[in-house]
Design an enzyme around this catalytic site. Structure first.
Site, PDB file in Angstrom:
ATOM      1  N   LYS A   1     -10.068   5.230   4.078  1.00 28.85           N
ATOM      2  CA  LYS A   1      -9.701   6.630   3.831  1.00 28.85           C
ATOM      3  C   LYS A   1     -10.589   7.256   2.754  1.00 28.85           C
ATOM      4  CE  LYS A   1      -5.614   5.573   1.096  1.00 28.85           C
ATOM      5  NZ  LYS A   1      -6.184   5.710  -0.248  1.00 28.85           N
TER       6      LYS A   1
ATOM      7  N   ARG B   1       2.605   8.499  -1.846  1.00 29.20           N
ATOM      8  CA  ARG B   1       2.641   7.078  -1.508  1.00 29.20           C
ATOM      9  C   ARG B   1       4.059   6.623  -1.162  1.00 29.20           C
ATOM     10  NH1 ARG B   1      -2.609   5.575  -2.906  1.00 29.20           N
ATOM     11  NH2 ARG B   1      -2.893   3.381  -3.268  1.00 29.20           N
TER      12      ARG B   1
ATOM     13  N   ARG C   1     -15.188  -4.954  -0.526  1.00 27.94           N
ATOM     14  CA  ARG C   1     -15.468  -3.605  -1.036  1.00 27.94           C
ATOM     15  C   ARG C   1     -16.089  -3.667  -2.440  1.00 27.94           C
ATOM     16  NH1 ARG C   1     -10.852   0.716  -0.417  1.00 27.94           N
ATOM     17  NH2 ARG C   1      -9.618  -0.560  -1.827  1.00 27.94           N
TER      18      ARG C   1
ATOM     19  N   ARG D   1     -13.247  -3.835  -7.659  1.00 24.77           N
ATOM     20  CA  ARG D   1     -12.064  -3.392  -8.377  1.00 24.77           C
ATOM     21  C   ARG D   1     -11.148  -4.583  -8.627  1.00 24.77           C
ATOM     22  NH1 ARG D   1      -9.885   1.533  -4.831  1.00 24.77           N
ATOM     23  NH2 ARG D   1      -7.934   0.506  -5.357  1.00 24.77           N
TER      24      ARG D   1
ATOM     25  N   ARG E   1      -0.277  -5.043  -2.396  1.00 25.76           N
ATOM     26  CA  ARG E   1      -0.580  -3.647  -2.015  1.00 25.76           C
ATOM     27  C   ARG E   1      -0.215  -3.389  -0.551  1.00 25.76           C
ATOM     28  NH1 ARG E   1      -6.550  -2.962  -3.556  1.00 25.76           N
ATOM     29  NH2 ARG E   1      -6.267  -0.778  -2.958  1.00 25.76           N
TER      30      ARG E   1
HETATM   31  P1  AMP Z   1      -6.100   3.674  -4.385  1.00 22.05           P
HETATM   32  O1  AMP Z   1      -7.446   3.853  -4.995  1.00 22.05           O
HETATM   33  O2  AMP Z   1      -5.622   4.929  -3.680  1.00 22.05           O
HETATM   34  O3  AMP Z   1      -6.022   2.438  -3.510  1.00 22.05           O
HETATM   35  O4  AMP Z   1      -5.055   3.463  -5.583  1.00 22.05           O
HETATM   36  C1  AMP Z   1      -5.163   2.336  -6.437  1.00 22.05           C
HETATM   37  C2  AMP Z   1      -3.848   2.095  -7.150  1.00 22.05           C
HETATM   38  O5  AMP Z   1      -3.492   3.251  -7.937  1.00 22.05           O
HETATM   39  C3  AMP Z   1      -2.654   1.867  -6.251  1.00 22.05           C
HETATM   40  O6  AMP Z   1      -2.545   0.515  -5.799  1.00 22.05           O
HETATM   41  C4  AMP Z   1      -1.499   2.253  -7.191  1.00 22.05           C
HETATM   42  O7  AMP Z   1      -1.252   1.240  -8.134  1.00 22.05           O
HETATM   43  C5  AMP Z   1      -2.085   3.433  -7.947  1.00 22.05           C
HETATM   44  N1  AMP Z   1      -1.791   4.702  -7.232  1.00 22.05           N
HETATM   45  C6  AMP Z   1      -2.671   5.522  -6.582  1.00 22.05           C
HETATM   46  N2  AMP Z   1      -2.030   6.564  -6.040  1.00 22.05           N
HETATM   47  C7  AMP Z   1      -0.715   6.416  -6.340  1.00 22.05           C
HETATM   48  C8  AMP Z   1       0.470   7.156  -6.046  1.00 22.05           C
HETATM   49  N3  AMP Z   1       0.421   8.265  -5.304  1.00 22.05           N
HETATM   50  N4  AMP Z   1       1.652   6.691  -6.522  1.00 22.05           N
HETATM   51  C9  AMP Z   1       1.711   5.591  -7.287  1.00 22.05           C
HETATM   52  N5  AMP Z   1       0.649   4.825  -7.573  1.00 22.05           N
HETATM   53  C10 AMP Z   1      -0.562   5.227  -7.119  1.00 22.05           C
END
Ligand code: AMP
Length: 215
Positions: free
Chosen positions: A13, A88, A127, A160, A171
């Site tokens: 995404k 989320r 990644r 990461r 996750r």
């Molecule tokens: P992402 O880069 O979108 O995969 O986000 C990495 C991490 O950030 C996630 O695994 C969550 O721990 C936190 N995170 C990102 N977006 C949200 C959200 N909308 N609500 C809560 N935690 C978030």
């Protein structure tokens, strides 16, 4: 255009979001990128978020919703926006609907990049991410021109911390338990566009453009 992009961790995404942002010239709001920037700058939000992110858990709704609400008020969102990584869970989806209702706007579409779990683990462990600009690459399927260096801004690429195998399991659990119901939530509004997310990056993007074409 006001869009939301959804997909499991590793569904691509972020990659598609960058293409959508470029094509439609709208603000890209990635809560993951915002949290990573906050962690890097050691802000109070970053300090709070780090513990959750490192364990593959969601940052509490109150913090996340406040962050998004403030971001949506910024000038560059007036032309439209692409939300990436938010909402989320259904509580965040309801909060988003409420925020938009307050300012009299609606989402035009939710792009759901659909990838089966069996592809996701390899995609996430391979990644490599640029912590400076948020761009992401893959060790085999989307190599940077120069190993370990971001094609876009020249900064170093890293894995990461939450892209390691143990954290991914948590996750994916969070995704299936809490985030997938958000797709159901928006399906009821008739705005979800399901796009198969396996195959060539440009073909996937062409399918997204086709799905958004009649908006
Ligand atoms: P992402 O880069 O979108 O995969 O986000 C990495 C991490 O950030 C996630 O695994 C969550 O721990 C936190 N995170 C990102 N977006 C949200 C959200 N909308 N609500 C809560 N935690 C978030």
């Amino acid at each position: 255009m006001r869009l939301l992009i959804m997909g499991a961790p590793g569904a691509g995404k972020g990659t598609q979001a960058a293409l959508i942002k470029e094509e439609y010239k709208i603000a890209h709001i990635s809560t993951g990128d915002m949290f990573r920037a906050a962690i890097k700058n050691q802000t109070p939000t970053g300090i709070e978020a780090k513990g959750y992110i490192d364990k593959g858990q969601l940052v509490p709704d109150s913090t996340t919703i406040k962050l998004v609400k403030e971001r949506l008020m910024e000038e560059d969102c007036k032309n439209g926006f692409l939300l990436d990584g938010f909402p989320r869970n259904t509580a965040q989806a309801e909060a988003l609907d409420e925020m938009l209702k307050e300012v009299g706007i609606k989402l035009d579409a939710v792009v759901n990049v659909d990838v089966a779990d069996e592809f996701l683990i390899d995609r996430i462990t391979g990644r490599r991410t640029c912590l400076a600009c948020g761009a992401s690459f893959h060790v085999t399927s989307k190599k940077p021109l120069k190993e370990g260096i971001c094609d876009i801004c020249g900064a170093e690429l890293v894995q990461r911390k939450d892209d390691c195998e143990e954290t991914i399991k948590s996750r994916l659990q969070v995704y299936h338990g809490q985030t997938a119901p958000v797709i159901e939530y928006f399906s009821k509004q008739g705005i979800v566009k399901n796009i198969p997310g396996v195959g060539d990056i440009n073909e996937i993007f062409a399918n997204i453009k086709k799905a958004l074409g009649d908006l």
